[in-house]
Design a protein around this motif. Structure first.
Motif, PDB file in Angstrom:
ATOM      1  N   MET A   1      -4.841  12.732 -13.228  1.00 33.15           N
ATOM      2  CA  MET A   1      -4.374  14.127 -13.238  1.00 33.15           C
ATOM      3  C   MET A   1      -5.335  14.992 -14.069  1.00 33.15           C
ATOM      4  N   LYS A   2      -5.777  16.075 -13.468  1.00 33.36           N
ATOM      5  CA  LYS A   2      -6.687  16.973 -14.190  1.00 33.36           C
ATOM      6  C   LYS A   2      -5.849  18.046 -14.880  1.00 33.36           C
ATOM      7  N   ILE A   3      -6.079  18.209 -16.167  1.00 32.58           N
ATOM      8  CA  ILE A   3      -5.286  19.179 -16.921  1.00 32.58           C
ATOM      9  C   ILE A   3      -6.085  20.475 -17.057  1.00 32.58           C
ATOM     10  N   ASP A   4      -5.695  21.486 -16.299  1.00 36.89           N
ATOM     11  CA  ASP A   4      -6.390  22.772 -16.374  1.00 36.89           C
ATOM     12  C   ASP A   4      -5.848  23.620 -17.513  1.00 36.89           C
ATOM     13  N   LYS A   5      -4.569  23.423 -17.795  1.00 36.18           N
ATOM     14  CA  LYS A   5      -3.945  24.289 -18.793  1.00 36.18           C
ATOM     15  C   LYS A   5      -2.876  23.488 -19.537  1.00 36.18           C
ATOM     16  N   ALA A   6      -2.893  23.550 -20.849  1.00 36.02           N
ATOM     17  CA  ALA A   6      -1.849  22.894 -21.641  1.00 36.02           C
ATOM     18  C   ALA A   6      -1.498  23.847 -22.777  1.00 36.02           C
ATOM     19  N   ASP A   7      -0.312  24.432 -22.693  1.00 36.47           N
ATOM     20  CA  ASP A   7       0.090  25.435 -23.688  1.00 36.47           C
ATOM     21  C   ASP A   7       1.239  24.939 -24.532  1.00 36.47           C
ATOM     22  N   PHE A   8       1.135  25.176 -25.823  1.00 37.65           N
ATOM     23  CA  PHE A   8       2.253  24.897 -26.737  1.00 37.65           C
ATOM     24  C   PHE A   8       3.222  26.073 -26.625  1.00 37.65           C
ATOM     25  N   LEU A   9       4.468  25.808 -26.275  1.00 42.95           N
ATOM     26  CA  LEU A   9       5.438  26.905 -26.084  1.00 42.95           C
ATOM     27  C   LEU A   9       6.220  27.198 -27.360  1.00 42.95           C
ATOM     28  N   GLY A  10       6.384  26.199 -28.218  1.00 43.50           N
ATOM     29  CA  GLY A  10       7.112  26.424 -29.466  1.00 43.50           C
ATOM     30  C   GLY A  10       7.886  25.205 -29.920  1.00 43.50           C
ATOM     31  N   SER A  11       8.533  25.376 -31.083  1.00 44.43           N
ATOM     32  CA  SER A  11       9.322  24.296 -31.696  1.00 44.43           C
ATOM     33  C   SER A  11      10.737  24.791 -31.929  1.00 44.43           C
ATOM     34  N   TRP A  12      11.703  23.933 -31.655  1.00 46.61           N
ATOM     35  CA  TRP A  12      13.104  24.312 -31.859  1.00 46.61           C
ATOM     36  C   TRP A  12      13.846  23.202 -32.585  1.00 46.61           C
ATOM     37  N   GLU A  13      14.828  23.603 -33.372  1.00 51.89           N
ATOM     38  CA  GLU A  13      15.656  22.610 -34.054  1.00 51.89           C
ATOM     39  C   GLU A  13      16.883  22.268 -33.235  1.00 51.89           C
ATOM     40  N   ARG A  14      17.262  23.175 -32.330  1.00 50.33           N
ATOM     41  CA  ARG A  14      18.463  22.928 -31.527  1.00 50.33           C
ATOM     42  C   ARG A  14      18.156  23.095 -30.051  1.00 50.33           C
ATOM     43  N   SER A  38       0.443  11.361 -30.236  1.00 52.01           N
ATOM     44  CA  SER A  38      -0.909  10.919 -29.839  1.00 52.01           C
ATOM     45  C   SER A  38      -0.980  10.693 -28.338  1.00 52.01           C
ATOM     46  N   LEU A  39       0.075  10.118 -27.785  1.00 51.54           N
ATOM     47  CA  LEU A  39       0.102   9.841 -26.345  1.00 51.54           C
ATOM     48  C   LEU A  39       0.087  11.150 -25.547  1.00 51.54           C
ATOM     49  N   ILE A  40       0.855  12.125 -26.007  1.00 52.12           N
ATOM     50  CA  ILE A  40       0.878  13.432 -25.323  1.00 52.12           C
ATOM     51  C   ILE A  40      -0.535  14.032 -25.339  1.00 52.12           C
ATOM     52  N   ASN A  41      -1.207  13.950 -26.469  1.00 53.56           N
ATOM     53  CA  ASN A  41      -2.584  14.477 -26.547  1.00 53.56           C
ATOM     54  C   ASN A  41      -3.515  13.721 -25.601  1.00 53.56           C
ATOM     55  N   MET A  42      -3.349  12.414 -25.550  1.00 55.79           N
ATOM     56  CA  MET A  42      -4.188  11.604 -24.656  1.00 55.79           C
ATOM     57  C   MET A  42      -3.926  11.993 -23.200  1.00 55.79           C
ATOM     58  N   LEU A  43      -2.653  12.135 -22.846  1.00 54.93           N
ATOM     59  CA  LEU A  43      -2.307  12.471 -21.457  1.00 54.93           C
ATOM     60  C   LEU A  43      -2.873  13.835 -21.068  1.00 54.93           C
ATOM     61  N   CYS A  44      -2.896  14.739 -22.035  1.00 49.78           N
ATOM     62  CA  CYS A  44      -3.312  16.118 -21.744  1.00 49.78           C
ATOM     63  C   CYS A  44      -4.791  16.368 -22.048  1.00 49.78           C
ATOM     64  N   ASP A  45      -5.499  15.339 -22.473  1.00 47.87           N
ATOM     65  CA  ASP A  45      -6.915  15.478 -22.835  1.00 47.87           C
ATOM     66  C   ASP A  45      -7.142  16.578 -23.877  1.00 47.87           C
ATOM     67  N   ARG A  46      -6.197  16.713 -24.800  1.00 45.48           N
ATOM     68  CA  ARG A  46      -6.322  17.726 -25.860  1.00 45.48           C
ATOM     69  C   ARG A  46      -5.997  17.055 -27.183  1.00 45.48           C
ATOM     70  N   LYS A  47      -6.992  16.985 -28.069  1.00 44.08           N
ATOM     71  CA  LYS A  47      -6.777  16.237 -29.319  1.00 44.08           C
ATOM     72  C   LYS A  47      -5.689  16.816 -30.212  1.00 44.08           C
ATOM     73  N   GLY A  48      -5.673  18.138 -30.379  1.00 47.09           N
ATOM     74  CA  GLY A  48      -4.751  18.703 -31.374  1.00 47.09           C
ATOM     75  C   GLY A  48      -3.534  19.385 -30.778  1.00 47.09           C
ATOM     76  N   LEU A  49      -3.237  19.114 -29.517  1.00 48.97           N
ATOM     77  CA  LEU A  49      -2.102  19.804 -28.864  1.00 48.97           C
ATOM     78  C   LEU A  49      -0.799  19.496 -29.602  1.00 48.97           C
ATOM     79  N   ALA A  50      -0.452  18.226 -29.729  1.00 47.91           N
ATOM     80  CA  ALA A  50       0.724  17.818 -30.503  1.00 47.91           C
ATOM     81  C   ALA A  50       0.226  17.305 -31.849  1.00 47.91           C
ATOM     82  N   LYS A  51       0.909  17.686 -32.912  1.00 50.93           N
ATOM     83  CA  LYS A  51       0.457  17.298 -34.259  1.00 50.93           C
ATOM     84  C   LYS A  51       0.781  15.824 -34.522  1.00 50.93           C
ATOM     85  N   THR A  52      -0.234  15.103 -34.980  1.00 52.57           N
ATOM     86  CA  THR A  52      -0.045  13.676 -35.273  1.00 52.57           C
ATOM     87  C   THR A  52      -0.270  13.417 -36.762  1.00 52.57           C
TER      88      THR A  52
END
Ligand SMILES: Nc1nc2c(ncn2[C@@H]2O[C@H](COP(=O)(O)OP(=O)(O)OP(=O)(O)O)[C@@H](O)[C@H]2O)c(=O)[nH]1
Ligand SMILES: [Mg+2]
Length: 197
Positions: A1-14, A38-52
């Protein structure tokens, strides 16, 4: 799967505060430090997308990402981390519980298991609960790069044999590594199949 766009939408507690989405959602869960972010970043080819972090307990909220404008990924906090207070553990438990129960666009839950460890009771209990609640689920073994082939085989068999005690038909198990990208194609294939249904 080629990832053209990967956007962080936000964080929620509920879960109830999360934006309703038309797009199908895929969530990643497992014990703290198992390698969800780390897996999410690997899947999306983006190192810092999800904080590890090398310290367990990094992800403390429900974090949403939109991929190729087509689907959403949710990075969940880890369960069962002994070093946080009982209150915090309960808070995470509730956050996860409501998310799994109340998220109408959740298409599939990926449950991550650390392949370096023998089958853990907490994971087996969590998987059993999800099964009882009929949550569509695929298992992912993580950190495969840390094991020799023989040890990997042995632990996969141990995990499968434990699962066989509770399931007639085993949920799929994908072997992965965020380091060498093993399992990437299989996870995307699973997502594509779920989107097609
Ligand atoms: N060798 C190896 N290390 C990994 C792999 N995946 C994750 N790690 C490491 O494991 C640690 C935890 O990774 P995270 O992705 O932050 O784990 P998490 O499950 O999101 O953890 P929490 O957010 O705390 O619940 C980090 O030090 C990662 O570099 C992998 O496939 N191989
Ligand atoms: Mg995390």
């Amino acid at each position: 799967m080629k990832i053209d766009k990967a956007d962080f939408l936000g964080s929620w507690e509920r879960c109830m505060d999360m934006p309703h989405a038309e797009q199908p959602e895929f969530a990643f869960i497992g014990r703290s430090n198992v390698g969800k972010s780390s897996l999410i970043n690997m899947l999306c080819d983006r190192k810092g997308l999800a904080k590890t972090s090398s310290t367990p307990g990094k992800t403390q909220t429900l974090n949403l990402f939109r991929i190729n404008g087509q689907l959403q990924i949710c990075d969940l906090p880890g369960y069962g981390y002994a070093k946080v207070s009982k209150k915090t553990r309960e808070k995470f438990g509730k956050m996860i519980g409501y998310y799994l129960k109340d998220r109408p666009n959740l298409h599939c839950l990926f449950v991550l298991l650390d392949l370096r460890l023998p089958p853990q009771a907490i994971d087996l209990d969590f998987i059993a609960d999800c099964g009882e609640n009929q949550i569509p689920m695929v298992l992912i073994g993580t950190k495969a790069d840390k094991l020799k082939a023989s040890a990997l085989e042995e632990n996969i068999r141990a995990i499968q044999s434990k699962l066989q005690e509770m399931w007639e038909e085993l949920p799929p198990l994908i072997i992965s590594s965020s380091e060498d990208k093993r399992g990437r194609d299989e996870v995307w294939e699973t997502i594509k199949n779920a989107l097609a249904h």
